[in-house]
Design a protein around this motif. Structure first.
Motif, PDB file in Angstrom:
ATOM      1  N   GLY A 221       0.824  -1.214   0.000  1.00 26.03           N
ATOM      2  CA  GLY A 221       0.000   0.000   0.000  1.00 26.03           C
ATOM      3  C   GLY A 221       0.853   1.258   0.000  1.00 26.03           C
ATOM      4  O   GLY A 221       0.619   2.192  -0.775  1.00 26.03           O
ATOM      5  N   LEU A 222       1.888   1.272   0.846  1.00 26.46           N
ATOM      6  CA  LEU A 222       2.743   2.458   0.961  1.00 26.46           C
ATOM      7  C   LEU A 222       3.475   2.735  -0.346  1.00 26.46           C
ATOM      8  O   LEU A 222       3.532   3.865  -0.824  1.00 26.46           O
ATOM      9  CB  LEU A 222       3.768   2.269   2.077  1.00 26.46           C
ATOM     10  N   VAL A 223       4.029   1.679  -0.912  1.00 31.49           N
ATOM     11  CA  VAL A 223       4.781   1.817  -2.158  1.00 31.49           C
ATOM     12  C   VAL A 223       3.861   2.344  -3.266  1.00 31.49           C
ATOM     13  O   VAL A 223       4.218   3.263  -4.005  1.00 31.49           O
ATOM     14  CB  VAL A 223       5.376   0.441  -2.537  1.00 31.49           C
ATOM     15  N   GLN A 224       2.675   1.769  -3.331  1.00 31.95           N
ATOM     16  CA  GLN A 224       1.749   2.190  -4.400  1.00 31.95           C
ATOM     17  C   GLN A 224       1.313   3.632  -4.221  1.00 31.95           C
ATOM     18  O   GLN A 224       1.157   4.367  -5.181  1.00 31.95           O
ATOM     19  CB  GLN A 224       0.547   1.257  -4.429  1.00 31.95           C
ATOM     20  N   GLN A 225       1.139   4.015  -2.976  1.00 33.44           N
ATOM     21  CA  GLN A 225       0.670   5.369  -2.728  1.00 33.44           C
ATOM     22  C   GLN A 225       1.769   6.421  -2.909  1.00 33.44           C
ATOM     23  O   GLN A 225       1.522   7.480  -3.435  1.00 33.44           O
ATOM     24  CB  GLN A 225       0.113   5.457  -1.311  1.00 33.44           C
ATOM     25  N   PHE A 226       2.980   6.077  -2.488  1.00 30.83           N
ATOM     26  CA  PHE A 226       3.999   7.133  -2.420  1.00 30.83           C
ATOM     27  C   PHE A 226       5.150   7.025  -3.405  1.00 30.83           C
ATOM     28  O   PHE A 226       5.890   7.964  -3.575  1.00 30.83           O
ATOM     29  CB  PHE A 226       4.563   7.236  -0.998  1.00 30.83           C
ATOM     30  N   MET A 227       5.358   5.858  -4.016  1.00 29.78           N
ATOM     31  CA  MET A 227       6.530   5.809  -4.890  1.00 29.78           C
ATOM     32  C   MET A 227       6.284   5.159  -6.245  1.00 29.78           C
ATOM     33  O   MET A 227       7.220   4.689  -6.874  1.00 29.78           O
ATOM     34  CB  MET A 227       7.738   5.186  -4.180  1.00 29.78           C
ATOM     35  N   LYS A 228       5.037   5.196  -6.673  1.00 37.39           N
ATOM     36  CA  LYS A 228       4.742   4.551  -7.954  1.00 37.39           C
ATOM     37  C   LYS A 228       5.545   5.183  -9.089  1.00 37.39           C
ATOM     38  O   LYS A 228       6.079   4.483  -9.943  1.00 37.39           O
ATOM     39  CB  LYS A 228       3.250   4.641  -8.243  1.00 37.39           C
ATOM     40  N   LYS A 229       5.684   6.495  -9.041  1.00 35.68           N
ATOM     41  CA  LYS A 229       6.417   7.189 -10.117  1.00 35.68           C
ATOM     42  C   LYS A 229       7.862   6.708 -10.188  1.00 35.68           C
ATOM     43  O   LYS A 229       8.412   6.507 -11.258  1.00 35.68           O
ATOM     44  CB  LYS A 229       6.419   8.696  -9.854  1.00 35.68           C
ATOM     45  N   LYS A 230       8.442   6.548  -9.029  1.00 34.66           N
ATOM     46  CA  LYS A 230       9.841   6.129  -8.953  1.00 34.66           C
ATOM     47  C   LYS A 230      10.017   4.714  -9.521  1.00 34.66           C
ATOM     48  O   LYS A 230      11.101   4.323  -9.940  1.00 34.66           O
ATOM     49  CB  LYS A 230      10.250   6.161  -7.474  1.00 34.66           C
ATOM     50  N   LEU A 231       8.934   3.950  -9.505  1.00 35.50           N
ATOM     51  CA  LEU A 231       9.034   2.550  -9.932  1.00 35.50           C
ATOM     52  C   LEU A 231       8.790   2.364 -11.427  1.00 35.50           C
ATOM     53  O   LEU A 231       8.879   1.254 -11.940  1.00 35.50           O
ATOM     54  CB  LEU A 231       8.049   1.678  -9.140  1.00 35.50           C
ATOM     55  N   VAL A 232       8.465   3.467 -12.105  1.00 36.64           N
ATOM     56  CA  VAL A 232       8.234   3.331 -13.551  1.00 36.64           C
ATOM     57  C   VAL A 232       9.581   3.206 -14.244  1.00 36.64           C
ATOM     58  O   VAL A 232      10.481   4.007 -14.034  1.00 36.64           O
ATOM     59  CB  VAL A 232       7.471   4.558 -14.102  1.00 36.64           C
ATOM     60  N   THR A 233       9.726   2.170 -15.052  1.00 37.84           N
ATOM     61  CA  THR A 233      10.969   1.994 -15.786  1.00 37.84           C
ATOM     62  C   THR A 233      10.611   1.609 -17.221  1.00 37.84           C
ATOM     63  O   THR A 233       9.430   1.445 -17.545  1.00 37.84           O
ATOM     64  CB  THR A 233      11.871   0.953 -15.096  1.00 37.84           C
ATOM     65  N   SER A 234      11.617   1.543 -18.087  1.00 37.98           N
ATOM     66  CA  SER A 234      11.309   1.246 -19.488  1.00 37.98           C
ATOM     67  C   SER A 234      12.419   0.391 -20.088  1.00 37.98           C
ATOM     68  O   SER A 234      13.436   0.133 -19.441  1.00 37.98           O
ATOM     69  CB  SER A 234      11.194   2.561 -20.260  1.00 37.98           C
ATOM     70  N   SER A 235      12.210  -0.018 -21.346  1.00 32.96           N
ATOM     71  CA  SER A 235      13.179  -0.922 -21.973  1.00 32.96           C
ATOM     72  C   SER A 235      14.427  -0.167 -22.441  1.00 32.96           C
ATOM     73  O   SER A 235      14.842  -0.237 -23.573  1.00 32.96           O
ATOM     74  CB  SER A 235      12.527  -1.665 -23.144  1.00 32.96           C
ATOM     75  N   GLU A 236      14.971   0.606 -21.542  1.00 26.75           N
ATOM     76  CA  GLU A 236      16.222   1.336 -21.748  1.00 26.75           C
ATOM     77  C   GLU A 236      17.379   0.421 -21.342  1.00 26.75           C
ATOM     78  O   GLU A 236      17.167  -0.578 -20.663  1.00 26.75           O
ATOM     79  CB  GLU A 236      16.234   2.562 -20.830  1.00 26.75           C
ATOM     80  N   PRO A 237      18.631   0.810 -21.685  1.00 29.06           N
ATOM     81  CA  PRO A 237      19.775   0.012 -21.218  1.00 29.06           C
ATOM     82  C   PRO A 237      19.784  -0.079 -19.689  1.00 29.06           C
ATOM     83  O   PRO A 237      19.453   0.897 -19.009  1.00 29.06           O
ATOM     84  CB  PRO A 237      20.988   0.810 -21.702  1.00 29.06           C
ATOM     85  N   ALA A 238      20.150  -1.222 -19.176  1.00 30.68           N
ATOM     86  CA  ALA A 238      20.000  -1.479 -17.738  1.00 30.68           C
ATOM     87  C   ALA A 238      20.936  -0.638 -16.876  1.00 30.68           C
ATOM     88  O   ALA A 238      22.044  -0.292 -17.271  1.00 30.68           O
ATOM     89  CB  ALA A 238      20.261  -2.951 -17.464  1.00 30.68           C
ATOM     90  N   LYS A 239      20.426  -0.337 -15.661  1.00 34.33           N
ATOM     91  CA  LYS A 239      21.244   0.257 -14.604  1.00 34.33           C
ATOM     92  C   LYS A 239      21.115  -0.648 -13.397  1.00 34.33           C
ATOM     93  O   LYS A 239      20.021  -1.151 -13.108  1.00 34.33           O
ATOM     94  CB  LYS A 239      20.707   1.630 -14.208  1.00 34.33           C
ATOM     95  N   GLY A 240      22.209  -0.831 -12.714  1.00 36.64           N
ATOM     96  CA  GLY A 240      22.140  -1.702 -11.540  1.00 36.64           C
ATOM     97  C   GLY A 240      23.286  -1.438 -10.593  1.00 36.64           C
ATOM     98  O   GLY A 240      23.984  -0.424 -10.690  1.00 36.64           O
ATOM     99  N   VAL A 241      23.468  -2.383  -9.674  1.00 41.87           N
ATOM    100  CA  VAL A 241      24.548  -2.281  -8.709  1.00 41.87           C
ATOM    101  C   VAL A 241      25.097  -3.681  -8.474  1.00 41.87           C
ATOM    102  O   VAL A 241      24.344  -4.661  -8.479  1.00 41.87           O
ATOM    103  CB  VAL A 241      24.045  -1.602  -7.414  1.00 41.87           C
ATOM    104  N   VAL A 242      26.429  -3.761  -8.318  1.00 41.62           N
ATOM    105  CA  VAL A 242      27.052  -5.071  -8.081  1.00 41.62           C
ATOM    106  C   VAL A 242      26.915  -5.407  -6.596  1.00 41.62           C
ATOM    107  O   VAL A 242      27.510  -4.750  -5.747  1.00 41.62           O
ATOM    108  CB  VAL A 242      28.550  -5.059  -8.486  1.00 41.62           C
ATOM    109  N   LEU A 243      26.100  -6.419  -6.323  1.00 45.20           N
ATOM    110  CA  LEU A 243      25.842  -6.787  -4.929  1.00 45.20           C
ATOM    111  C   LEU A 243      26.993  -7.612  -4.376  1.00 45.20           C
ATOM    112  O   LEU A 243      27.462  -7.390  -3.270  1.00 45.20           O
ATOM    113  CB  LEU A 243      24.539  -7.589  -4.876  1.00 45.20           C
ATOM    114  N   GLU A 244      27.444  -8.586  -5.176  1.00 49.35           N
ATOM    115  CA  GLU A 244      28.546  -9.442  -4.723  1.00 49.35           C
ATOM    116  C   GLU A 244      29.388  -9.871  -5.912  1.00 49.35           C
ATOM    117  O   GLU A 244      28.888  -9.990  -7.030  1.00 49.35           O
ATOM    118  CB  GLU A 244      27.998 -10.689  -4.038  1.00 49.35           C
ATOM    119  N   VAL A 245      30.654 -10.134  -5.619  1.00 52.78           N
ATOM    120  CA  VAL A 245      31.555 -10.695  -6.636  1.00 52.78           C
ATOM    121  C   VAL A 245      31.847 -12.117  -6.177  1.00 52.78           C
ATOM    122  O   VAL A 245      32.247 -12.323  -5.039  1.00 52.78           O
ATOM    123  CB  VAL A 245      32.866  -9.882  -6.707  1.00 52.78           C
TER     124      VAL A 245
END
Ligand SMILES: Nc1nc2c(ncn2[C@@H]2O[C@H](COP(=O)(O)OP(=O)(O)OP(=O)(O)O)[C@@H](O)[C@H]2O)c(=O)[nH]1
Length: 602
Positions: A221-245
């Protein structure tokens, strides 16, 4: 954006934080168990380093809560949980100026309340601006609790006695109080009126599952109400973070990446930070965990896929990953002409974390970029300057840097090392140079140990300074105890106030200087000092001639140099006992007659 690009709402990325043993792993297992047990066939929930609770499961979980949350519609595709709880991996979820995590669950043992790592987690979440809810865990341990496995909290609470409810209320009230001390309004979730201003506390038992469905529903509920815009993504080149090697048999070095934006495909060109320089390479294979039931039939734990979409956790196999750094940003480079821009971007970002400056400060070393950033932030919080920050084991060179600083600023001539080794040649040099190395895999332990050491160091410095000052003392020559009149004079005295030590000059009560106390004796014993009430023999070397300058029964004082008096009055007043202070005031009165500025402090 290309004409073929499409948009979607991705899963929010959620982390679980909290003090050791407060139930983070149990909660994640429960959430995954819930998801696995209730999922539709064919739904993939296991990712690399993360698990997804899909929308279908959220719908089922939310169903019994409909009477409490009538408007709750599931619009997100699910919740992505980072599998390893705690600070360490959280640190690697770093993003410039923030975190890849969209939301956190702060687990607090309802019986124990806030503990050091709870506070540390709050500080990190605050710093990274990650919104959070509090799971007040282990409610099944409250006296008289009658569990109903997996029931919503608002149902199970109705089966409890008033006494048990009161105990729970009191414990939640305490947690809310702790949160208030850290700058957050907090309230039990069903009483929160404005979720933007109030942190929700959800009482749960990770063991019995009570309250877990509300925790998931509330976050949805919280995510849908307050951060839906932030969660919109598209088929652009990926961005991420290296969690572990990680080394993988048959694959060599691989990286586990959390993708928070766009699409990652096989053969994509990407850039990450490396130990010596950025690494640019191409995806050889994208690997996802094999569903459990397939594992017996196929070799290996992973299965290859052609592409993955945000949000996801995926293992990337590619050439040249040996130097990869966990906590590094991960960017797909859309075309090779942009390579320089990406190299610049990654280098700039990394140089904010790995640096050397010429000023005095400590040396910090950490195992990943993420933990280095966390350590660096802790240093900023504690206002400890840093001279060198880097990833890797503690080397000889680090010790040399620290020993340079040690000469001018002993308290900063140290190495603070998080989760890395002290190389043998570094250890040897550190021992030789007296450079302290503070090592731990818990940041607050490093800071605590260092703070303790600095305190001791300062105390020793103060002690050294204080011991170099002439202390106030007032003595009386005892009648009948003149052993020698001069050169040196030897007389019996009584200390009337303060502390008398050898090496200090003494004066008459009119300020006339007599000479230096050479020795203090009590019969055959040579003493280091004599305190108020003690009767001892002293020898005084100087102009003193008993009978001419002083006589039996006369009062003498230590003659304290002007700078020493100023130090006593301004810096070390607390190191004087009351009787010493009173004697000092008498000495000041005597000295002031010759020097009006004696004992004057602005
Ligand atoms: N009674 C009860 N015990 C719990 C609950 N949640 C966790 N525990 C127990 O608490 C202990 C610690 O739980 P973990 O899940 O390992 O805690 P953690 O926070 O992941 O601990 P670390 O991974 O060591 O930081 C275990 O013995 C769990 O069985 C709960 O809701 N009720």
């Amino acid at each position: 954006m290309s004409s073929t690009s499409r948009e979607w709402i991705r899963q929010p990325i959620i982390v679980v934080m909290g003090h050791v043993d407060h139930g983070k792993t149990t909660l994640l297992d429960k959430i995954r168990g819930t998801a696995v047990a209730r999922k539709e066939p064919g739904e993939i929930t296991q990712h690399v380093g993360a698990s997804i609770v899909p929308a279908s499961v959220l719908k089922k979980i939310a169903e019994p809560l409909r009477k409490y949350f009538p408007k709750l519609q599931i619009e997100i595709p699910g919740l992505l949980f980072i599998d390893t709880p705690g600070h360490e991996l959280f640190a690697n979820l770093r993003k410039r100026g923030g975190s890849v995590a969209d939301m956190a669950i702060l687990v607090v043992d309802v019986m124990e309340g806030f503990q050091p790592q709870t506070v540390e987690a709050i500080n990190i979440l605050k710093e990274k601006k990650v919104p959070f809810v509090v799971a007040a865990n282990k409610i099944d341990r409250i006296e008289g609790w009658k569990p109903t496995p997996d029931a919503p909290f608002l149902e199970t609470i109705r089966n409890q006695s008033q006494r048990t409810i009161n105990i729970l209320e009191e414990k939640i009230y305490r947690i809310a109080g702790e949160l208030y001390n850290h700058g957050f309004e907090a309230e039990r979730f069903d009483r929160v009126r404005d979720f933007r201003r109030t942190v929700a506390i959800i009482p749960i038992s990770a063991k019995t599952g009570e309250g877990v469905s509300e925790l998931l529903a509330l976050m949805t509920g919280l995510v849908q109400q307050f951060m839906k815009k932030k969660l919109v993504t598209s088929s652009e080149p990926a961005k991420g973070v290296v969690l572990e090697v990680k080394e993988e048999p048959g694959l060599g070095t691989t990286i586990d990446v959390i993708i928070y934006e766009g699409v990652l495909k096989k053969n994509d060109l990407f850039i990450i930070a490396g130990k010596s320089k950025p690494v640019v390479t191409r995806v050889r294979a994208l690997l996802m965990p094999r569903p459990l039931q397939d594992m017996r039939m196929h070799e290996g734990r992973f299965t290859q896929v052609e592409e993955v979409y945000a949000a996801t956790g995926v293992k990337v196999s590619a050439p040249d990953l040996d130097d990869a750094l966990a906590g590094s940003p991960f960017y797909v480079i859309p075309d090779e002409t942009r390579l320089q821009d990406y190299l610049k971007m990654v280098s700039e970002e990394v140089s904010e974390l790995r640096f050397k400056v010429e000023s005095d400060g400590v040396v910090i070393k950490a195992d990943t970029l993420g933990s280095l950033e966390a350590l660096l932030e802790a240093m900023r919080r504690e206002k400890i300057p840093v001279r060198l920050a880097d990833v890797g084991n503690v080397s000889r060179n680090d010790v040399i840097e620290a020993s340079v600083v040690k000469k001018s600023k002993p308290e900063y001539g140290v190495i603070l090392a998080f989760n890395v080794k002290l190389l043998p040649e570094a250890e040897e040099l550190a021992a030789r140079e007296g450079v302290k190395v503070f090592q731990s895999n818990i940041i607050y332990h490093i800071i605590e140990e260092y703070a303790k050491w600095v305190k001791e160091l300062r105390e020793k410095e103060v002690e050294k300074e204080v011991s170099s000052l002439v202390r106030p003392a007032k003595i009386r020559i005892l009648p009948g105890f003149i052993f020698r009149r001069s050169d040196p004079a030897i007389v019996g005295i009584e200390v009337l106030g303060g502390v008398l030590r050898p090496g200090c000059n003494v004066m008459r009560s009119d300020g006339m200087e007599l000479g230096m106390v050479v020795q203090i004796r009590d019969r055959d014993n040579v003493l280091k000092e004599a305190r108020a009430g003690q009767q001892v023999a002293i020898s005084i070397k100087g102009r003193i001639m008993v009978g001419r300058h002083v006589d039996e029964g006369d009062i003498l004082y230590t003659s304290i140099p002007k700078e020493h008096v100023t130090m006593w009055l301004t810096k070390h007043r607390d190191k004087l006992s009351t009787d010493e202070y009173l004697v000092l005031k008498e000495i000041i009165e005597i000295k002031k007659k010759q020097d009006p500025f004696y004992g004057f402090t602005a």
